[in-house]
Design a protein around this motif. Structure first.
Motif, PDB file in Angstrom:
ATOM      1  N   PRO A 186       3.369  -0.517 -10.359  1.00 21.26           N
ATOM      2  CA  PRO A 186       2.693  -1.626 -11.048  1.00 21.26           C
ATOM      3  C   PRO A 186       2.051  -1.219 -12.366  1.00 21.26           C
ATOM      4  N   GLY A 187       1.765   0.062 -12.520  1.00 21.58           N
ATOM      5  CA  GLY A 187       1.104   0.539 -13.731  1.00 21.58           C
ATOM      6  C   GLY A 187       0.544   1.930 -13.487  1.00 21.58           C
ATOM      7  N   ASN A 188      -0.301   2.365 -14.417  1.00 22.38           N
ATOM      8  CA  ASN A 188      -0.876   3.711 -14.306  1.00 22.38           C
ATOM      9  C   ASN A 188      -2.051   3.781 -13.336  1.00 22.38           C
ATOM     10  N   ASN A 189      -2.811   2.677 -13.275  1.00 20.88           N
ATOM     11  CA  ASN A 189      -4.093   2.710 -12.552  1.00 20.88           C
ATOM     12  C   ASN A 189      -3.903   2.369 -11.070  1.00 20.88           C
ATOM     13  N   ILE A 190      -3.236   3.249 -10.362  1.00 20.71           N
ATOM     14  CA  ILE A 190      -3.036   3.076  -8.929  1.00 20.71           C
ATOM     15  C   ILE A 190      -3.494   4.335  -8.203  1.00 20.71           C
ATOM     16  N   ASP A 191      -3.882   4.136  -6.967  1.00  8.55           N
ATOM     17  CA  ASP A 191      -4.371   5.262  -6.160  1.00  8.55           C
ATOM     18  C   ASP A 191      -3.266   5.703  -5.207  1.00  8.55           C
ATOM     19  N   ASP A 192      -2.441   6.635  -5.662  1.00  8.54           N
ATOM     20  CA  ASP A 192      -1.418   7.200  -4.778  1.00  8.54           C
ATOM     21  C   ASP A 192      -1.712   8.682  -4.523  1.00  8.54           C
ATOM     22  N   ASP A 193      -3.025   8.991  -4.436  1.00  7.08           N
ATOM     23  CA  ASP A 193      -3.432  10.375  -4.233  1.00  7.08           C
ATOM     24  C   ASP A 193      -2.856  10.957  -2.945  1.00  7.08           C
ATOM     25  N   TYR A 194      -2.811  10.144  -1.883  1.00  2.41           N
ATOM     26  CA  TYR A 194      -2.333  10.667  -0.599  1.00  2.41           C
ATOM     27  C   TYR A 194      -0.882  11.126  -0.708  1.00  2.41           C
ATOM     28  N   SER A 195      -0.025  10.252  -1.214  1.00  2.00           N
ATOM     29  CA  SER A 195       1.396  10.610  -1.264  1.00  2.00           C
ATOM     30  C   SER A 195       1.639  11.730  -2.269  1.00  2.00           C
ATOM     31  N   TYR A 196       0.890  11.745  -3.377  1.00  2.00           N
ATOM     32  CA  TYR A 196       1.078  12.817  -4.362  1.00  2.00           C
ATOM     33  C   TYR A 196       0.638  14.163  -3.769  1.00  2.00           C
ATOM     34  N   ALA A 197      -0.473  14.148  -3.034  1.00  2.00           N
ATOM     35  CA  ALA A 197      -0.961  15.394  -2.439  1.00  2.00           C
ATOM     36  C   ALA A 197       0.014  15.927  -1.399  1.00  2.00           C
TER      37      ALA A 197
END
Length: 552
Positions: free
Chosen positions: A187-198
Motif C-alpha cells: 500500500p505504501g512505505n508507511n506499513i508495519d511489516d516488522d514481523y515478516s521482515y525480521a
C-alpha cells in the motif's frame, strides 16, 4: 422466395497474411456494483444485465473483458479459499456464466483479481470466513486520507502460497482466457511489516526485499498457471509511473509501492502488462510520454495501455489516445471502466480485430473444412452459412474467423474480418448489412486457445450482391465497385442528400468522365461506356469536393 446456394469442396489451403492484432479491452468493475451487478439479487436480472454489457462490448468492436472476480477479499467464483461476493445470490456461479457468455460472442475474458488488498470499504461487513478474520496475523493495516484498508503481508511465504493456490484453483475450475493481477503491490512505505521482515528479510535491504516479495508472488502464480493451462494469459496492471522522470512525475511504482514491473517483464513472468496511464496529453504528467515509455520498455511482452475514460478531459480525446497508442506500437488499449464508455463510440475501431496472441506458442495445426454452403434466408434477411469440418482437424480450436473478401486472392486483414464464431458452431446467420462489399468471397480460418490463426481454408465463388440482394442491401457511406456480367461497371453509392457527382473511369490507355445525380440513400449506377481494361475509378462529390478512389 429468392435464394442463393453455393457449395464448394475444399481442394487446397492457402497460408494467409498475418491478420492485424490489437487487444481492445475494457475493465468491468463489480466492487461496489460499479459496472455490474445491478442492485438486485434476482439472478435472471443480473444475467440479463451482464449479457447487455457483453453485447455492447462486442458492438463497440472491443474483443477483451477484464472482469473483476475478487475484491475486498470476496470472490465471484466457487472457491475454497475466499467467501463469495455479497452482491450475488448463493448458488449463482458468476464466473462460469460470464465466461460462457463472453465466448459466445468471441470475447476474451480475463479474471481480474484484486490480489494483496483485501478490504477497503466503510459500507461492507467482513464475512466471518473473510481472510482478515481467519488469519488476522496475515493482515497489515494501512491508513491514508481515504481511511483504513487491509492488506495481506506478502513478506510471509505462507501468504504468497495462499494467493498462488487461490489463482491456481480458479484456473483449474474455469475456462478463462487470462488472469489479471491488480493491487499486486504494497500500500505504501508507511506499513508495519516488522514481523515478516525480521523472520524472512535476512540481511536484505527492506525496500529490495519488498520488491522481491511482489516479484516472487507474480512468478509463482505465473508458473502455476502455465503448468495447468499454458494458453491462459497472465497479466498485471501496475500504477502508471514506473520511476519518476522528466514529464513523468507522481506516485512511483518502483519505490513507493514496490512494483518492479520492468523486472517482471525482463524476467518473462508475465504475458502482458496493462499500466494505468491515467493522464491526459495536457497533464504535467503527460499521457503520451508515459505510454511511449512503457512501449519502449516492453522486453518483448504485450503492453496494453490503460486509459482513464472516467476523466472528462481524457474522454474528450479518447480517440486521439487510441490512435497515439497504435502509432507508437502498443499491443492494445484498455478502458477504465465500462460505464464510462457505455454511451460512446470508439471511432478509431472501424473494423473488428483479433486479440494479441501468446508469444512462443506451439504451431497451430492445419485447418480444413469438407463443405461450406451459403443460403439467403428471406425470413431473417440474412445469409445462412453452414459448414462441416474434416474429422482430422485439431481439437483445440476455440473460434472460427469469418472474412468477406473483395477478391479471392485478397489478404486476410481485419478490414475484411466479419465475425469471430465459437468453434462449437457449424452454422451462422450473417446479417446482410454486415457484408462489406457488393461482391464477396467468404474465407474461414480457425483460431486456437493461443489465438493462433490457421491456414485459410475457404474462398467461395464470386457472389454479386448487386443483382441478388439489390432490394435489401445496406452499407456504410463508402462507395463500392464491381464489374457486371455484360462488361458494364456497377457502382453502389450512398448519398447523404441529392447531389451531383463526377466519376472518372481510367485504364492505362483510356479515360472516360461522367456526371451523375445522386438521390438520398442507396444509388446503383450502371455504366456501359467505361474502358474495357478499367484499372480504377475516381468519384468526386461536387458539393463537398470529397474524393473516393476505387481500384480493381
Amino acid at each position: 422466395m429468392k435464394k442463393i446456394l453455393i457449395i464448394f469442396l475444399i481442394v487446397v489451403g492457402i497460408v494467409p497474411a498475418e491478420t492485424k492484432r490489437e487487444t481492445r479491452a475494457v475493465w468491468v468493475a463489480t466492487n461496489h456494483r460499479l459496472d455490474w451487478p445491478p442492485p438486485t439479487f434476482d439472478i435472471d436480472i443480473q444475467k440479463k444485465a451482464l449479457i447487455e454489457i457483453f453485447d455492447s462490448v462486442k458492438a463497440k468492436k472491443l474483443n477483451t473483458v477484464y472482469f473483476q472476480v475478487r475484491s475486498n477479499g470476496t470472490v465471484m467464483f466457487n472457491s475454497s479459499y475466499d467467501p463469495p461476493s455479497p452482491y450475488v445470490s448463493p448458488g449463482f456461479d458468476v464466473l462460469a456464466f460470464a465466461t460462457e457468455e463472453a465466448h459466445k460472442r468471441g470475447l476474451e475474458l480475463h479474471a481480474w483479481i484484486n490480489a494483496v488488498q483485501v478490504f477497503a470499504s466503510n459500507s461492507l461487513t467482513v464475512d466471518s470466513n473473510h481472510i482478515a478474520v481467519r488469519k488476522p496475523e496475515w493482515i497489515l493495516r494501512h491508513k491514508d486520507e481515504n481511511g483504513v484498508s487491509l492488506w495481506l503481508d506478502i513478506g510471509r511465504p505462507e501468504v504468497r502460497n495462499y494467493l498462488k493456490n487461490l489463482v491456481t484453483e480458479l484456473i483449474e475450475r474455469y475456462d478463462v482466457d487470462g488472469i489479471q493481477l491488480d493491487y499486486i503491490r504494497y500500500p505504501g512505505n508507511n506499513i508495519d511489516d516488522d514481523y515478516s521482515y525480521a523472520n524472512y528479510g535476512g540481511n536484505e535491504n527492506r525496500d529490495e526485499w519488498r520488491r522481491n516479495n511482489v516479484t516472487e508472488l507474480i512468478e509463482s502464480i505465473y508458473k502455476n498457471v502455465k503448468s495447468v493451462k499454458p494458453y491462459v494469459k497472465v497479466g498485471a496492471t501496475p500504477i502508471g509511473i514506473y520511476r519518476n522522470l522528466k514529464g513523468m512525475y507522481g506516485w512511483e511504482g518502483y519505490s513507493q509501492v514496490y512494483q518492479d514491473s520492468r523486472e517482471w517483464l525482463r524476467r518473462g513472468i508475465l504475458d502482458y502488462i496493462a499500466p494505468q496511464v491515467y493522464w491526459s496529453f495536457e497533464d504535467q504528467t503527460a499521457f503520451d510520454k508515459i505510454a511511449r515509455e512503457w512501449v519502449e520498455n516492453s522486453f518483448g511482452k504485450n503492453v496494453i495501455v490503460g486509459i482513464a475514460a472516467y476523466k472528462p478531459e481524457v474522454k474528450a480525446v479518447i480517440n486521439k489516445m487510441v490512435e497515439f497508442s497504435q502509432k507508437i506500437g502498443a499491443d492494445g488499449i484498455a478502458f477504465f471502466r465500462y460505464s464510462n464508455i457505455k454511451e460512446i463510440r470508439i471511432a478509431s475501431f472501424a473494423n473488428i480485430s483479433i486479440p494479441q496472441r501468446l508469444q512462443d506458442a506451439e504451431t497451430v495445426n492445419d485447418f480444413r473444412l469438407s463443405t461450406f454452403t451459403a443460403e439467403y434466408s428471406e425470413k431473417y434477411n440474412s445469409i445462412e452459412l453452414n459448414w462441416q469440418k474434416n474429422t482430422g482437424n485439431s481439437s483445440d480450436e476455440r473460434y472460427y474467423a469469418l472474412y468477406c473478401l473483395p477478391d479471392s486472392n485478397s489478404e486476410l486483414s481485419n478490414e475484411y474480418l466479419i465475425d469471430i464464431i465459437p468453434a462449437a458452431e457449424n452454422s451462422w446467420n450473417l446479417e446482410i448489412n454486415r457484408l462489406k462489399f457488393p461482391k464477396c468471397y467468404f474465407a474461414i480460418t480457425s483460431l486456437n486457445k493461443y489465438w493462433q490463426e490457421s491456414n485459410r481454408d475457404f474462398h467461395l465463388p464470386y457472389i454479386d450482391f448487386f443483382e441478388d440482394f439489390r432490394d435489401i442491401l445496406s452499407y456504410d457511406s463508402k462507395p463500392a465497385l464491381v464489374k457486371g456480367s455484360g462488361g458494364e461497371v456497377k457502382l453502389l453509392i450512398f448519398g447523404e442528400d441529392k447531389e451531383t457527382i463526377e466519376v472518372e473511369y481510367k485504364s492505362e490507355q483510356e479515360y472516360v468522365l461522367k456526371e451523375y445525380t445522386l438521390e438520398t440513400g442507396k444509388n446503383i449506377i450502371v455504366e456501359k461506356d467505361a474502358p474495357a481494361e478499367l484499372k480504377y475509378v475516381i468519384i468526386t462529390f461536387k458539393k463537398s469536393n470529397k474524393k473516393n478512389e476505387l481500384k480493381f
